[in-house]
Design a protein around this motif. Sequence first.
Motif, short mmCIF file in Angstrom:
data_model
loop_
_atom_site.label_atom_id
_atom_site.label_comp_id
_atom_site.label_asym_id
_atom_site.label_seq_id
_atom_site.Cartn_x
_atom_site.Cartn_y
_atom_site.Cartn_z
N GLY A 1 -5.54 0.92 -7.99
CA GLY A 1 -5.91 -0.43 -7.81
C GLY A 1 -5.11 -1.14 -6.87
N ALA A 2 -3.54 -1.24 -7.10
CA ALA A 2 -2.60 -1.75 -6.47
C ALA A 2 -2.90 -1.49 -4.83
CB ALA A 2 -1.09 -1.48 -6.82
N ALA A 3 -3.08 -0.24 -4.58
CA ALA A 3 -3.14 0.24 -3.07
C ALA A 3 -4.36 -0.52 -2.63
CB ALA A 3 -2.98 1.49 -2.94
N VAL B 1 0.90 -1.22 0.10
CA VAL B 1 0.18 -0.08 0.00
C VAL B 1 0.78 1.23 -0.19
CG1 VAL B 1 -1.89 1.27 1.35
CG2 VAL B 1 -1.84 -1.11 1.22
N GLY B 2 1.76 1.49 0.83
CA GLY B 2 2.68 2.39 0.95
C GLY B 2 3.61 2.74 -0.22
N THR B 3 4.08 1.58 -0.97
CA THR B 3 4.97 1.90 -2.08
C THR B 3 4.16 2.41 -3.12
OG1 THR B 3 6.22 -0.15 -1.20
CG2 THR B 3 6.20 0.66 -3.60
N TYR B 4 2.92 1.88 -3.40
CA TYR B 4 2.15 2.46 -4.54
C TYR B 4 1.66 3.86 -4.07
CZ TYR B 4 2.22 -1.38 -7.73
OH TYR B 4 2.74 -2.61 -8.23
N LEU B 5 1.13 4.07 -2.95
CA LEU B 5 0.52 5.30 -2.77
C LEU B 5 1.51 6.68 -2.52
CD1 LEU B 5 -2.58 4.70 -0.25
CD2 LEU B 5 -2.65 5.26 -2.88
#
Length: 416
Positions: free
Chosen positions: A271-273, A108-112
């Motif tokens: 979408g990934a997050a 979550v953190g990596t994508y957001l």
Amino acid sequence: MPQQLRRRLGVFDAVVIGLGAMIGAGIFAALAPAAEAAGAGLLLGLGLAAVVAYCNATSSARLAARYPASGGTYVYGRERLGDFWGYLAGWGFVIGKTASCAAMALTVGTYLWPGQAHAVAVAAVVALTAVNYAGVQKSAWLTRAIVAVVLAVLAALVVATLASGEADAVRLNSGSEADFTGVLQAAGLLFFAFAGYARIATLGEEVRDPARTIPRAIPVALGITLVVYAVVAIAVLMVLGPERLADATAPMSDAARAADAEWLVPFVRVGAAVAALGSLLALILGVSRTTLAMARDRHLPHALAAVHPRYQVPHRAELAVCAVVAVLAATVDVREAIGFSSFGVLAYYAVANASAWTLTSAEGRPARIIPVVGLAGCLVLACALPPSSVVSGAAVLAVGAAAYGIRRALASRRTS
């Protein structure tokens, strides 16, 4: 008599919770390290992981229908093989899935917000624990929304990728050569993604008519997930190839760019997050319920066995899981967490298959070949994982076994 959880979940809710746990983890976290291990054999690894997962799912479904209580294989191992094996399964699950929670929070953190990935991860853990605290039915409704968003984004990505002039079937088998060891390692890493159906079994105490609901929900969730994985993996490989996929930190976003669909990248990131949030939500549910079951039997502090009188959730277990996962999310690496988690969960399902072997025909025993293949597959894939994952995972299981032995010895002294 311990407080019981309320049965609120039907077949649809159970399927959606399983999908929320599996789809986010597999597509957005496990494809790249699996491609690094297997190269052109990625799809073979996916197929092998699916076979082992199917055997595990079938064994788990038959056992869950007979023992519809929180705890999953912790309960099955205890009832069919003895207290120690149930304990070891529960220990492997709680430790392995706690690492999974950290991996999903970091996704979550990596994508957001890549620059503040750890801080976002901790915030996600706290927020989703609050959702779970409010009741499992609210968690099921949120998971429905998450699954719908993720499937829509993945469908758009597949269509854009296959419709682009960059998609090339040659890339499916280009680049690094596949070898048997690499395929096995990839299957072990991808198993991390398939293991989400365990959430359905561990919620057995909260499912309506579990003898009917659980055996239906588990194979449906697994089948849908396998189709989604296969289609997305083929599409991504056709635009990136195994080598570029292995090096990707955000493979879905890279695939959209390679397909000249830059407009889709922001949607893929969201979408990934969202997918990782769905997986994290279901993981926290599963770990807290197994913690509840182990606390009831005093394998973990008995205070964690409390059920909230208003919300009907194991609130102390959820808060304890939240605290541990938040610490891990602030410190660990995503790829290391995936390997460690896979080892613990494969050990958990090895016990599930051994337990299913002991069922009689009258108890709904699956075909004998299913628990045999499942048990052998779990052991082989666990040993094929990266060496660091095998060593750390085996060490954690050994610590758990030693703690069990010490506790039993002390209990014997007190009674003698």
